[in-house]
Design an enzyme around this catalytic site. Structure first.
Site, PDB file in Angstrom:
ATOM      1  N   LYS A  70      57.222  37.597  33.455  1.00  0.00           N
ATOM      2  CA  LYS A  70      57.010  36.150  33.507  1.00  0.00           C
ATOM      3  C   LYS A  70      57.676  35.539  34.744  1.00  0.00           C
ATOM      4  O   LYS A  70      57.057  34.756  35.460  1.00  0.00           O
ATOM      5  CB  LYS A  70      57.542  35.489  32.215  1.00  0.00           C
ATOM      6  CG  LYS A  70      56.769  35.961  30.979  1.00  0.00           C
ATOM      7  CD  LYS A  70      57.155  35.230  29.720  1.00  0.00           C
ATOM      8  CE  LYS A  70      58.544  35.565  29.233  1.00  0.00           C
ATOM      9  NZ  LYS A  70      58.731  36.980  28.869  1.00  0.00           N
ATOM     10  N   THR A  71      58.929  35.916  34.994  1.00  0.00           N
ATOM     11  CA  THR A  71      59.628  35.375  36.173  1.00  0.00           C
ATOM     12  C   THR A  71      58.907  35.820  37.441  1.00  0.00           C
ATOM     13  O   THR A  71      58.725  35.036  38.387  1.00  0.00           O
ATOM     14  CB  THR A  71      61.086  35.884  36.190  1.00  0.00           C
ATOM     15  OG1 THR A  71      61.686  35.575  34.931  1.00  0.00           O
ATOM     16  CG2 THR A  71      61.893  35.260  37.310  1.00  0.00           C
ATOM     17  N   ASP A 115      62.496  28.861  32.517  1.00  0.00           N
ATOM     18  CA  ASP A 115      62.498  30.042  31.664  1.00  0.00           C
ATOM     19  C   ASP A 115      62.982  29.616  30.272  1.00  0.00           C
ATOM     20  O   ASP A 115      63.730  28.635  30.163  1.00  0.00           O
ATOM     21  CB  ASP A 115      63.461  31.080  32.274  1.00  0.00           C
ATOM     22  CG  ASP A 115      63.154  32.484  31.791  1.00  0.00           C
ATOM     23  OD1 ASP A 115      62.193  32.670  31.039  1.00  0.00           O
ATOM     24  OD2 ASP A 115      63.896  33.412  32.188  1.00  0.00           O
ATOM     25  N   THR A 164      59.288  33.317  25.080  1.00  0.00           N
ATOM     26  CA  THR A 164      59.043  34.488  24.246  1.00  0.00           C
ATOM     27  C   THR A 164      58.559  34.020  22.874  1.00  0.00           C
ATOM     28  O   THR A 164      58.173  34.823  22.046  1.00  0.00           O
ATOM     29  CB  THR A 164      60.344  35.293  24.052  1.00  0.00           C
ATOM     30  OG1 THR A 164      61.374  34.386  23.665  1.00  0.00           O
ATOM     31  CG2 THR A 164      60.751  36.010  25.319  1.00  0.00           C
ATOM     32  N   ARG A 223      60.451  46.133  32.713  1.00  0.00           N
ATOM     33  CA  ARG A 223      61.904  46.038  32.919  1.00  0.00           C
ATOM     34  C   ARG A 223      62.592  47.312  32.407  1.00  0.00           C
ATOM     35  O   ARG A 223      63.490  47.843  33.053  1.00  0.00           O
ATOM     36  CB  ARG A 223      62.491  44.814  32.225  1.00  0.00           C
ATOM     37  CG  ARG A 223      64.030  44.861  32.206  1.00  0.00           C
ATOM     38  CD  ARG A 223      64.689  43.571  31.769  1.00  0.00           C
ATOM     39  NE  ARG A 223      64.462  42.527  32.729  1.00  0.00           N
ATOM     40  CZ  ARG A 223      64.210  41.270  32.424  1.00  0.00           C
ATOM     41  NH1 ARG A 223      64.139  40.902  31.158  1.00  0.00           N
ATOM     42  NH2 ARG A 223      64.020  40.385  33.364  1.00  0.00           N
TER      43      ARG A 223
END
Ligand SMILES: Nc1ncnc2c1ncn2[C@@H]1O[C@H](COP(=O)(O)OP(=O)(O)OP(=O)(O)O)[C@@H](O)[C@H]1O
Length: 347
Positions: A70-71, A115, A164, A223
């Site tokens: 997302k980032t 975020d 999320t 990640r």
């Protein structure tokens, strides 16, 4: 937070060293971004249309589990549209004034990334409605009966919100995003590409079958893929002989065994959750809070990190009465289910 504090398969947490490492590996354009083909296509269209009309792109909501990019996508929106990026997060916006300070200092066309937007203060959320729709906010001046609201025009901006927990956002906020991207867990073939790219950028030569092994254990999450790759590199450096720049299947298996990541990608917390459901509650159903207390973990971590993965790989199902272990779960842990035993008894 240091690497030592990180639970290897929890995509929600990142150490400082990892954040620096992630920064270096982040794809900078949509064409470099692996997977999420549907989202990439939708975003490309949105950005191209905005560029053709010389306007700020619509507000974008990115929804999905942690560590899926997302980032990275927020940064790509700014980069691809040639606009500056301001980064903030829900927990940092605890008062409407925090948000007013950010919004009033945006330059024209800036991309604002928030975020964990579901964790923003309610008063700030309400301020955001008007800001997103009309590029305007009302600032309250004074207190009590003498308080007045002063309108303030803002520069046009694009909000990119990440969450999320899309279900926790109030409808009026969700409705103000022009586009919602739902990020999915990655397929193994996509994770192989993520890993191959990362290994190349690290100058680390990893055999194809070793890449496949890591891809199968990283819970569909880039990640975690990158994190496991770092641990494998450490292992190669210490045990691999030579200059530690090569890893084969043997070193990957040994490294991941050392870090307690099993062939399905289950870690100690997943196994603890499964053991509770299987052995203490005979396969369930078990409620979320009971599970959290039993394993000594936050209910939010169980719900956002552990459960989606266990559901996805078919070890549990969610029912209105709680979480229930599947037949695959009993098999994976080498146990026989009480219902199977009852059936056998009935024969
Ligand atoms: N599609 C992708 N292709 C290549 N690398 C990726 C991709 N998605 C994520 N990554 C890598 O995974 C790491 C984590 O990505 P990112 O920080 O964007 O996740 P996130 O969804 O924002 O997580 P969080 O919600 O926890 O902030 C980054 O290092 C990034 O380089």
């Amino acid at each position: 937070m240091s690497d030592a504090d990180i639970d290897l398969t929890n995509p929600d947490l990142a150490s400082e060293a990892e954040l620096a490492f992630e920064g270096a590996l982040r794809p900078r354009s949509l064409s470099e971004f692996v997977g999420q083909a549907r989202v990439r296509g939708q975003m490309q269209l949105l950005l191209t249309a905005a560029a053709m009309q010389q306007r700020t792109p619509d507000h974008i909501l990115l929804a999905g589990p942690p560590g899926l990019g997302k980032t990275t996508l927020a940064m790509i929106v700014a980069h691809e549209s040639g606009r500056p990026l301001r980064m903030s997060s829900g927990p940092a916006i605890q008062h409407a004034g925090d948000l007013a300070a950010i919004l009033s200092s945006l330059v024209p066309g800036e991309v604002l990334f928030i975020d964990e937007i579901h964790r923003m203060a309610r008063s700030a959320e309400e301020m955001l409605y008007l800001a997103m729709e009309d590029f305007r906010i009302d600032i309250m001046v004074g207190k009590g009966a003498g308080a007045t609201s002063v309108p303030l025009d803002l520069s046009p901006f694009t909000l990119v919100g990440a969450t999320t927990r899309a279900g926790l956002l109030p409808n009026p906020l969700r409705d103000r995003f022009g586009f919602t991207a739902h990020l999915e867990f990655y397929a193994e073939s996509e994770l192989q590409q993520v890993l191959t790219r990362a290994a190349r950028m690290m100058g680390f030569d990893v055999d194809a079958e070793a890449i496949d092994e890591i891809a199968g254990r990283c819970r569909g999450t880039p990640r975690i893929a990158n994190r496991l790759l770092r641990r494998v590199r450490d292992y190669a450096l210490v045990h691999g002989g030579g200059d530690g720049t090569h890893a084969d299947l043997g070193s990957v298996k040994a490294a991941l065994e050392l870090y307690d990541v099993d062939p399905l990608g289950l870690d100690r917390l997943d196994r603890a959750v499964m053991q509770i459901i299987l052995t203490r509650f005979g396969g369930g159903p078990v409620g979320l809070n009971t599970l959290a207390v039993s394993v000594g973990e936050e209910a939010e971590t169980i719900e956002a990190v552990v459960e989606p993965f266990l559901v996805r790989i078919g070890l549990i199902t969610r029912t209105p009465r709680g979480r229930v272990a599947t037949r695959e779960a009993w098999e994976h842990f080498g146990l026989s289910s009480p219902s199977a035993e009852a059936q056998l008894d009935g024969l």
